[in-house]
Design a protein around this motif. Structure first.
Motif, short mmCIF file in Angstrom:
data_model
loop_
_atom_site.label_atom_id
_atom_site.label_comp_id
_atom_site.label_asym_id
_atom_site.label_seq_id
_atom_site.Cartn_x
_atom_site.Cartn_y
_atom_site.Cartn_z
N ALA A 39 0.83 -1.21 0.00
CA ALA A 39 0.00 0.00 0.00
C ALA A 39 0.86 1.26 0.00
N ALA A 40 1.96 1.24 0.73
CA ALA A 40 2.84 2.40 0.75
C ALA A 40 3.49 2.62 -0.61
N ALA A 41 3.87 1.54 -1.27
CA ALA A 41 4.47 1.66 -2.60
C ALA A 41 3.47 2.21 -3.60
N ILE A 42 2.24 1.73 -3.54
CA ILE A 42 1.20 2.23 -4.45
C ILE A 42 0.92 3.70 -4.17
N ALA A 43 0.86 4.07 -2.90
CA ALA A 43 0.61 5.47 -2.53
C ALA A 43 1.72 6.38 -3.05
N LYS A 44 2.97 5.93 -2.94
CA LYS A 44 4.09 6.73 -3.44
C LYS A 44 4.01 6.93 -4.95
N VAL A 45 3.75 5.84 -5.66
CA VAL A 45 3.69 5.92 -7.12
C VAL A 45 2.56 6.86 -7.55
N LEU A 46 1.38 6.69 -6.96
CA LEU A 46 0.25 7.54 -7.32
C LEU A 46 0.51 9.00 -6.97
N PHE A 47 1.17 9.25 -5.84
CA PHE A 47 1.47 10.61 -5.44
C PHE A 47 2.42 11.27 -6.43
N PHE A 48 3.46 10.56 -6.86
CA PHE A 48 4.41 11.15 -7.80
C PHE A 48 3.78 11.34 -9.17
N ILE A 49 2.90 10.43 -9.59
CA ILE A 49 2.18 10.63 -10.84
C ILE A 49 1.31 11.87 -10.75
N PHE A 50 0.64 12.05 -9.60
CA PHE A 50 -0.18 13.24 -9.39
C PHE A 50 0.66 14.51 -9.47
N ILE A 51 1.81 14.51 -8.85
CA ILE A 51 2.68 15.69 -8.86
C ILE A 51 3.12 16.02 -10.29
N VAL A 52 3.52 15.00 -11.05
CA VAL A 52 3.95 15.23 -12.42
C VAL A 52 2.81 15.79 -13.26
N LEU A 53 1.62 15.20 -13.14
CA LEU A 53 0.48 15.69 -13.90
C LEU A 53 0.09 17.11 -13.48
N PHE A 54 0.22 17.40 -12.20
CA PHE A 54 -0.08 18.75 -11.72
C PHE A 54 0.88 19.77 -12.32
#
Length: 56
Positions: free
Chosen positions: A27-42
């Motif tokens: 879950a922590a790995a998935i959260a990290k990946v999704l967070f960084f994808i969100f930051i890049v898209l932002f």
């Protein structure tokens, strides 16, 4: 997308409290990946997002 990363972060914290270490890591790995994808898209959206409309 940020909502999903926060959900996986909460799942990781709850699983960590109860001692499910494999679930915590996943879950922590998935959260990290999704967070960084969100930051890049932002950041991309900031540069290529909507501009003010030209008035005639």
């Amino acid at each position: 997308m940020l909502k999903w990363s926060l959900i996986f972060l909460v799942v990781a914290v709850i699983a960590g409290i109860f001692g499910f270490f494999n679930i915590v890591a996943a879950a922590a790995a998935i959260a990290k990946v999704l967070f960084f994808i969100f930051i890049v898209l932002f950041i991309i959206t900031l540069f290529t997002g909507r501009r003010g409309r030209n008035s005639m």
